[in-house]
Design an enzyme around this catalytic site. Structure first.
Site, PDB file in Angstrom:
ATOM      1  N   ASP A  46       0.749  -1.257   0.000  1.00 44.33           N
ATOM      2  CA  ASP A  46       0.000   0.000   0.000  1.00 44.33           C
ATOM      3  C   ASP A  46       0.784   1.315   0.000  1.00 44.33           C
ATOM      4  OD1 ASP A  46      -1.776  -2.070   0.277  1.00 44.33           O
ATOM      5  OD2 ASP A  46      -3.016  -1.108   1.788  1.00 44.33           O
ATOM      6  N   GLU A  81      -2.031  -8.469  12.635  1.00 43.17           N
ATOM      7  CA  GLU A  81      -1.745  -8.115  11.242  1.00 43.17           C
ATOM      8  C   GLU A  81      -0.291  -7.696  11.065  1.00 43.17           C
ATOM      9  OE1 GLU A  81      -4.091  -4.823   9.866  1.00 43.17           O
ATOM     10  OE2 GLU A  81      -3.676  -5.220   7.757  1.00 43.17           O
TER      11      GLU A  81
HETATM   12  C1  6A9 Z   1     -10.767  -1.512   2.962  1.00 45.49           C
HETATM   13  C2  6A9 Z   1     -12.093  -1.124   4.987  1.00 45.49           C
HETATM   14  C3  6A9 Z   1     -13.756  -2.634   7.849  1.00 45.49           C
HETATM   15  C4  6A9 Z   1      -4.000  -4.431   3.407  1.00 45.49           C
HETATM   16  O1  6A9 Z   1      -4.924  -8.393   4.039  1.00 45.49           O
HETATM   17  C5  6A9 Z   1      -5.681  -7.754   3.081  1.00 45.49           C
HETATM   18  C6  6A9 Z   1      -4.973  -6.507   2.598  1.00 45.49           C
HETATM   19  C7  6A9 Z   1      -3.628  -6.880   1.981  1.00 45.49           C
HETATM   20  O2  6A9 Z   1      -3.839  -7.557   0.774  1.00 45.49           O
HETATM   21  C8  6A9 Z   1      -2.780  -5.680   1.695  1.00 45.49           C
HETATM   22  O3  6A9 Z   1      -1.519  -6.089   1.259  1.00 45.49           O
HETATM   23  N1  6A9 Z   1      -4.804  -5.578   3.711  1.00 45.49           N
HETATM   24  C9  6A9 Z   1      -2.627  -4.827   2.922  1.00 45.49           C
HETATM   25  O4  6A9 Z   1      -1.838  -3.703   2.660  1.00 45.49           O
HETATM   26  C10 6A9 Z   1      -6.108  -5.167   4.288  1.00 45.49           C
HETATM   27  C11 6A9 Z   1      -6.908  -4.389   3.289  1.00 45.49           C
HETATM   28  C12 6A9 Z   1      -8.219  -3.981   3.750  1.00 45.49           C
HETATM   29  C13 6A9 Z   1      -8.897  -3.102   2.726  1.00 45.49           C
HETATM   30  C14 6A9 Z   1     -10.337  -2.915   3.029  1.00 45.49           C
HETATM   31  C15 6A9 Z   1     -12.102  -1.356   3.527  1.00 45.49           C
HETATM   32  C16 6A9 Z   1     -13.167  -1.845   5.665  1.00 45.49           C
HETATM   33  O5  6A9 Z   1     -12.782  -2.127   6.991  1.00 45.49           O
END
Ligand code: 6A9
Length: 778
Positions: free
Chosen positions: A514, A748
């Site tokens: 990100d 995480e």
């Molecule tokens: C947005 C918010 C209730 C961010 O693990 C999933 C992803 C990864 O693929 C990515 O590499 N996470 C990492 O930088 C989480 C992404 C969540 C986005 C959702 C909406 C709703 O929250």
């Protein structure tokens, strides 16, 4: 005619984004064709719920509350895994992905255990029983009231019906029903032990699976019962149905809830029985349940040791219990979703629906992100394939059926009402120009490395690879075509916003990392070293698969040779100034977030202040390596083992790895060097640093894996790699376990200064790779 042709062509382009890839489907057996995985805990966003692998299944689930803590607005009722519930701990501690699972939940002073056991029989996926129990930790809260609500529901599109039923002289109202998939069935309740105070039920119509809790809350009634000496009781009202439904017919319920209020400690069973199972020796309850559960638990522990060998490696019982919990919550968090993503291309006027499709997939986090994420799933696949190759190949198959005719797979899968209701509107639409690391190549590579024999020994596996091959080709071509850079051999993530004024450094969500700092001014000249390495891995894996399938994979072999050539890699990505690998692009480090100067206002007039900070560029950007930001991205040629083992550059990477001023901490490697200009900097006022310092376990797994590789490869730096390998491995394991003990969760990410877990919990997506690190499986 020409105009008609153009319009036709535009229409064609418009529909390409949501046209499925035109080859044989990957998933050829689904639903009842796979009877032993028909039922499962496929609703990972709930503390506990069972459903079948059907597009529109009967769903069952659990809610609970403590009457003395219930708020008038329904606050205090547990249903979805919500971080705000503030549970001290929850997660599957044993789960085999097929036949059973055991979960522990700590809610204040209470410990709730949810287990289930499946039993084959009949032609409709068999029976199962769930046992829910609650105990209090310490004697203080003994005899406290607890209410369990167990429900069955069907969706609008489910063909079938359910209704409340009393069975014989049973106390608790159960359910009878019939659906297309299940045929006739019953759900019966058994109060196994403990003191029941009150039972009631609800039979009603809910607007959908996304508002089940709301439906229950608005149905709850408070009554007083002076005779019993109880002042207040919270009960369900029984039938709550309009007197007539469509066309004057009596309205049919689609939600039946049984509530039982009892004193802690208490235990209850919910038994689903298939009407197609005639010669059932007896119901799976009580002693029979306990026996079957403990048999399956024994098998599980035995298989866990056989696969991961943690006992043999000398891990202590509580460390092994931790590993089982990490693994089980990943596998127990596998869900089955059905619905259509919302997608967009430059040819569609606004977002359009993808086709409706099922997805069988693990999820990064049951509370925050209970849905499929493309690059996360490739990491999950390493653990899942180590345990059960059938399950992993089925997961891969589902994902690759989501490929469109262009060879694109959307990154985030928000399928169905339940999933959609968890995502803010602005994050829903997926664009077909946007990639995400193709980590399924990592999974496939891993499978070929570790379990090639399993691929050939079991019938059907090679067939899966055969069907996968054209899709891998299309995926590869999509990456190689759409993410190509300006210079030959270079690649560039699309989807960065070159016009943003608010971001300190425009995010690259597509890369998965990100807010990791990239060139400050996104443009055509950018080259991303991580993407280049992913494509290199993709080329090598696809050519390996071609070889196994006796296909001509020359093209991929050649691409691999070209990309793996260190001299071209170094030309494009080695910064002579910092002696490290880096992105390249139009860049300056001299950026800051500042409040814009207040606009000049005529005397006596108030001009509304815009309080949001904007980015100020203090020095013009120039074309250069983005080399002041040492971090995960700089490691990619090493991570994906493209770096020549004999190269002195490997020595430099290793030296940089262990430098505490850069990435090294006692808890694992931080994502961005302490010396980087954007280390721990917010990207906007509202976005705290994410990949700008904290420790992430997926990338640490890759580092450990690379260290293992270089320590086993002939190289002058072998011994050095070996030493670092041992230390990094220990640091990671020690800290993640320590934090699990301290907080009850796997997280995480981990703080690079304190080692403390942070952001989402439980995060048993790629953070559970710690199990493979313990097992040393790479
Ligand atoms: C947005 C918010 C209730 C961010 O693990 C999933 C992803 C990864 O693929 C990515 O590499 N996470 C990492 O930088 C989480 C992404 C969540 C986005 C959702 C909406 C709703 O929250």
């Amino acid at each position: 005619l020409v105009i008609a042709g153009v319009i036709g062509y535009m229409g064609y382009l418009e529909t390409r984004v949501n046209t499925p890839f035109d080859e044989q489907k990957m998933v050829i057996k689904s639903g009842l064709d796979v009877p032993d995985r028909y039922w499962g805990s496929y609703r990972p966003g709930l503390y506990f719920g069972m459903k079948t692998r059907d597009p529109y299944s009967l769903v069952t689930g659990l809610m609970w509350y403590f009457p003395h803590q219930l708020h008038p607005d329904g606050g205090g009722i547990r249903h979805w895994c919500e971080d705000g519930d503030n549970l001290d701990r929850y997660g599957w501690i044993e789960h085999d992905g097929r036949t059973f699972g055991v979960q522990e939940i700590e809610d204040g002073p209470f410990k709730i255990t949810t287990s289930f056991v499946k039993k084959p029989g009949g032609r409709r996926g068999g029976d199962w029983t769930a046992r829910i129990s609650v105990t209090s930790q310490g004697s203080q809260m003994r005899y406290e009231l607890v209410s369990f609500l167990l429900y069955s529901a069907i969706e609008e599109k489910t063909k079938g019906w359910i209704k409340p039923s009393r069975f014989g002289n049973q106390l608790l109202t159960g359910v009878t029903g019939e659906t297309d998939g299940l045929g006739a069935f019953t759900v019966k309740f058994y109060n196994h032990s403990g003191q029941v105070e009150d039972v009631s039920y609800l039979s009603t119509i809910t607007e959908g699976l996304h508002v089940l809790k709301e439906t229950v809350i608005t149905s709850l009634r408070v009554i007083t019962d002076p005779q019993k000496g109880i002042q207040k009781r919270i009960i369900l009202p029984g039938e709550l149905l309009p007197s007539s439904g469509a066309e004057g017919k009596r309205a049919e319920p689609n939600l039946v809830v049984t509530q039982v209020t009892a004193r802690v400690p208490f235990e209850l069973e919910m038994a689903f029985e298939s009407g197609s199972y005639f010669d059932r020796p007896g119901s799976l309850i009580g002693e029979a349940y306990s026996r079957e559960l403990s048999r399956l638990q024994d098998d599980f522990h035995h298989k866990f040791e056989e696969k991961f060998r943690l006992e043999a490696k000398g891990y202590k019982p509580d460390e092994i219990a931790f590993a089982k919990a990490a693994f089980s919550n990943l596998l127990g968090g596998v869900g089955y979703f059905y619905g259509a993503s919302r997608v967009e291309s430059s040819y569609t006027r606004g977002p359009v629906p993808y086709w409706k499709a099922p997805l069988y997939s693990a999820v990064p986090s049951r509370s925050f992100f209970p849905r499929g994420f493309l690059w996360d799933e490739g990491f999950h696949g390493l653990l899942i394939s180590s345990w059960d190759l059938d399950i992993e190949l089925d997961i891969i198959s589902h994902w690759f059926d989501l490929m469109n005719v262009e060879g694109w797979i959307p990154r985030e899968q928000i399928l169905g009402q339940e999933a959609l209701s968890k995502v803010p509107e602005q994050f829903v639409t997926q664009r077909n120009t946007n990639a995400n690391p193709p980590t399924f190549f990592l999974t496939l590579h891993f499978i070929l490395q570790n379990f090639a024999d399993k691929l050939t020994e079991k019938e059907g596996h090679l067939g899966t690879l055969e069907r996968l091959y054209p899709r891998l080709q299309a995926w590869f071509d999509w990456f190689n075509g759409t993410q190509i850079g300006d210079l030959s051999g270079s690649y560039r993530w699309r989807g960065r916003d070159a016009l943003t004024k608010r971001e300190l450094n425009p995010v690259t969500l597509t890369s998965g990392l990100d807010d990791y700092p990239r060139a400050s001014h996104p443009d055509m000249n950018e080259r991303h070293v991580d993407l280049r390495c992913w494509i290199t891995l993709a080329a090598s894996t696809i050519s390996e698969i071609a070889r196994i399938l006796n296909r001509n994979g020359q093209k991929y072999g050649n691409t691999y040779d070209y990309l793996a050539d260190n001299s071209l890699l170094n030309e494009l990505h080695w910064s002579p100034r910092t002696q490290s690998y880096a992105d390249f692009g139009l860049h300056t480090d001299a950026v800051v977030l500042k409040h814009p100067p207040p606009p000049k206002s005529p005397p006596g007039h108030q001009v509304p202040q815009n309080t949001d900070k904007i980015r100020v560029v203090l020095k013009d950007p120039e074309l250069r390596f983005v080399d002041s930001s040492f971090g995960y991205v700089s490691l990619f040629p090493f991570l994906l083992q493209i770096l020549d083992p004999a190269s002195p550059k490997l020595n430099k990477v290793l030296d940089d790895l262990i430098n505490p001023e850069l990435l090294w901490t006692n808890y694992g490697l931080r994502s961005l060097a302490k010396t980087a200009p954007l280390y721990m900097k917010r990207n906007t006022e509202h976005d705290p640093p994410y990949w700008r310092g904290p420790i992430w376990i997926n990338l640490n797994y890759m580092v450990v894996r690379a260290l293992d590789h270089y320590s086993k490869t002939d190289s002058p730096y072998r011994e050095k790699a070996k030493t670092i390998y041992q230390e990094l491995k220990q640091n990671l394991i020690k800290n993640i376990i320590k934090e699990y003990r301290r907080t009850g969760y796997i997280w995480e990410q981990y703080n690079d200064k304190t080692g403390q877990g942070q952001r989402s919990r439980p995060f048993t997506g790629w953070s559970s790779l710690v199990v493979l690190i313990m097992a040393e499986i790479y």
